[in-house]
Design a protein around this motif. Sequence first.
Motif, PDB file in Angstrom:
ATOM      1  N   MET A   1       0.842  -1.199   0.000  1.00  0.00           N
ATOM      2  CA  MET A   1       0.000   0.000   0.000  1.00  0.00           C
ATOM      3  C   MET A   1       0.873   1.243   0.000  1.00  0.00           C
ATOM      4  N   LYS A   2       0.588   2.172  -0.897  1.00  0.00           N
ATOM      5  CA  LYS A   2       1.273   3.444  -0.948  1.00  0.00           C
ATOM      6  C   LYS A   2       0.293   4.561  -0.559  1.00  0.00           C
ATOM      7  N   TYR A   3       0.862   5.719  -0.222  1.00  0.00           N
ATOM      8  CA  TYR A   3       0.060   6.865   0.196  1.00  0.00           C
ATOM      9  C   TYR A   3       0.400   8.065  -0.673  1.00  0.00           C
ATOM     10  N   MET A   4      -0.632   8.871  -0.937  1.00  0.00           N
ATOM     11  CA  MET A   4      -0.470  10.045  -1.783  1.00  0.00           C
ATOM     12  C   MET A   4      -1.118  11.239  -1.096  1.00  0.00           C
ATOM     13  N   ILE A  13       4.372   7.229  -1.227  1.00  0.00           N
ATOM     14  CA  ILE A  13       5.265   6.797  -0.153  1.00  0.00           C
ATOM     15  C   ILE A  13       4.632   5.641   0.602  1.00  0.00           C
ATOM     16  N   GLY A  14       5.455   4.904   1.353  1.00  0.00           N
ATOM     17  CA  GLY A  14       4.969   3.771   2.123  1.00  0.00           C
ATOM     18  C   GLY A  14       4.335   4.193   3.440  1.00  0.00           C
ATOM     19  N   PHE A  15       3.808   3.211   4.159  1.00  0.00           N
ATOM     20  CA  PHE A  15       3.066   3.480   5.392  1.00  0.00           C
ATOM     21  C   PHE A  15       3.934   4.162   6.436  1.00  0.00           C
ATOM     22  N   THR A  16       5.120   3.636   6.690  1.00  0.00           N
ATOM     23  CA  THR A  16       5.983   4.208   7.722  1.00  0.00           C
ATOM     24  C   THR A  16       6.321   5.656   7.414  1.00  0.00           C
ATOM     25  N   GLU A  17       6.667   5.934   6.161  1.00  0.00           N
ATOM     26  CA  GLU A  17       6.998   7.305   5.780  1.00  0.00           C
ATOM     27  C   GLU A  17       5.776   8.209   5.903  1.00  0.00           C
ATOM     28  N   ALA A  18       4.595   7.665   5.599  1.00  0.00           N
ATOM     29  CA  ALA A  18       3.368   8.453   5.729  1.00  0.00           C
ATOM     30  C   ALA A  18       3.117   8.825   7.187  1.00  0.00           C
ATOM     31  N   VAL A  19       3.353   7.876   8.102  1.00  0.00           N
ATOM     32  CA  VAL A  19       3.174   8.154   9.530  1.00  0.00           C
ATOM     33  C   VAL A  19       4.153   9.232   9.982  1.00  0.00           C
ATOM     34  N   LEU A  20       5.400   9.127   9.543  1.00  0.00           N
ATOM     35  CA  LEU A  20       6.410  10.099   9.946  1.00  0.00           C
ATOM     36  C   LEU A  20       6.177  11.462   9.314  1.00  0.00           C
ATOM     37  N   MET A  21       5.683  11.489   8.070  1.00  0.00           N
ATOM     38  CA  MET A  21       5.452  12.766   7.399  1.00  0.00           C
ATOM     39  C   MET A  21       4.283  13.514   8.011  1.00  0.00           C
ATOM     40  N   ASP A  65       4.185  -4.016   3.293  1.00  0.00           N
ATOM     41  CA  ASP A  65       5.272  -4.837   3.846  1.00  0.00           C
ATOM     42  C   ASP A  65       6.037  -4.104   4.929  1.00  0.00           C
ATOM     43  N   ASP A  66       5.566  -2.922   5.343  1.00  0.00           N
ATOM     44  CA  ASP A  66       6.342  -2.121   6.293  1.00  0.00           C
ATOM     45  C   ASP A  66       6.405  -2.732   7.687  1.00  0.00           C
ATOM     46  N   ILE A  67       5.318  -3.385   8.115  1.00  0.00           N
ATOM     47  CA  ILE A  67       5.272  -3.951   9.467  1.00  0.00           C
ATOM     48  C   ILE A  67       4.823  -5.405   9.377  1.00  0.00           C
ATOM     49  N   PRO A  68       5.655  -6.349   9.814  1.00  0.00           N
ATOM     50  CA  PRO A  68       5.243  -7.765   9.791  1.00  0.00           C
ATOM     51  C   PRO A  68       3.972  -7.983  10.608  1.00  0.00           C
ATOM     52  N   ARG A  69       3.175  -8.953  10.183  1.00  0.00           N
ATOM     53  CA  ARG A  69       1.887  -9.199  10.839  1.00  0.00           C
ATOM     54  C   ARG A  69       2.044  -9.489  12.330  1.00  0.00           C
ATOM     55  N   GLU A  70       3.063 -10.250  12.702  1.00  0.00           N
ATOM     56  CA  GLU A  70       3.253 -10.559  14.126  1.00  0.00           C
ATOM     57  C   GLU A  70       3.562  -9.303  14.927  1.00  0.00           C
TER      58      GLU A  70
END
Length: 463
Positions: A1-4, A13-21, A65-70
């Motif tokens: 999943m990407k974010y715009m 951008i990916g999920f982690t970068e979206a959270v940080l941005m 794929d930014d955060i493993p399911r576990e």
Amino acid sequence: MKYMSTRGQVPPIGFTEAVLMGLADDGGLLVPEHIPQLDGAILKQWQNLSYPELAAEVFSLFTGDDIPREDLKQLAENSYATFRHEDVTPVRKLDDRRYVLELFHGPTFAFKDVALQFLGNLYSYISQKTNSIIHILGATSGDTGASAIEGVRGKAGIRICILHPHQRVSKVQELQMTTVDDENVLNLAVKGTFDDCQRIIKELFADVPFKQQYHLRAINSINIARVLAQTVYYFYAYFQLRKQGEEAPVSFSVPTGNFGDIFAGYLAKRMGLPVQRLILATNENNILARFVNEGVYEPGSFRETYSPSMDIQVASNFERYLFYLYGEDSRQTAEWMEQFKREGRIAVAGEKLDQVQRDFAAYSVGNEECLDAISAYHAQYAYLLDPHTACGAAAADKLAQDGEAAVVLSTAHPAKFNEAIERRGLPQTFPDPIQALFDKPQRQTVVDSTNEEVKKQLVSFFQ
């Protein structure tokens, strides 16, 4: 999943970068490139999950794929282990077709805990995994601040600064923020309204060099992770009603100020949750109700009310809805927001207004009407509402339709707003953690409502 970005000037951008941005670097808000679609089979698989299990499933659709399911499962378990009720967000039946979704069983007795316990742990996880510096900056009309502080207080590698409108939050809300003595917490009491606080936050995040130099991260619902976390309880409430034997179509009545909570419901509906209606309840600061009913988004005169967390004129999440209303057209969205900045007004009509009114029903609750709802529900159901939940209840009563089950979102424990409860002479008991606040010393700095004054405080704190 990407974010715009809703304004289209940020590469995906990916999920982690979206959270940080947090706020998109072009001034827009980040949204997923596509909304996941859920069919009946998936909903059936989810209906017996615990709240943490359901949260992990929902987030797995958005993290890629930014955060493993576990790791997601562990984040959810850790975040909701702090809640006082085993269901995390239980549904209380008052009578046939009237329910209350209790969202106040977290550490600070407010619905913001549901998202901010998760986001606090998520920031800590990202900091450890990526060696990122986390300097959180947020604004609050009351509940976000306490929940955000509680989510990250004392955590290594994280500092948090919260702006709140000076003397315009309830006493309990103020105490929950300002009695925290952890060194990684700074409270700034701004001489102005919440809209002033929110404007300063958005303008500082839009100052990209300053944002990057001081590693600013967002805790407000401009951060997409906040909205995603709030979609979970719409699914969970729907499943609880079905397990309780409720077969009627389900609608939600949502006390609304900044448009984040009801936008989460809109997103859940777009994902495939069979929501009958989303009822948008405002207080006398009714810009959102006027938009739904008349098609005009324009701030009116600011009014202080008994529901101060909803005393908001400019809703930060409204831009996300505009983006979807106009078919995910980032150019049109950017033009609308530029017009709003220039003229202070947006107007829609025709088919677009018809679509708005298919997406939402809306009602503006007067100050005395809010107190009347508190009195009426206490008399009829022996159930005490806080004044924000009372706005949702009044709107549900006003707009009720035959044959639907209406779920009122209860956004806070009534003890957080005793000023309103006392006006009707109703008894209530303060939970021990709230009662203890009144004996603690406070720590806050009063500042003018200017970017420069807040910047000066931030530079000193974050350095």
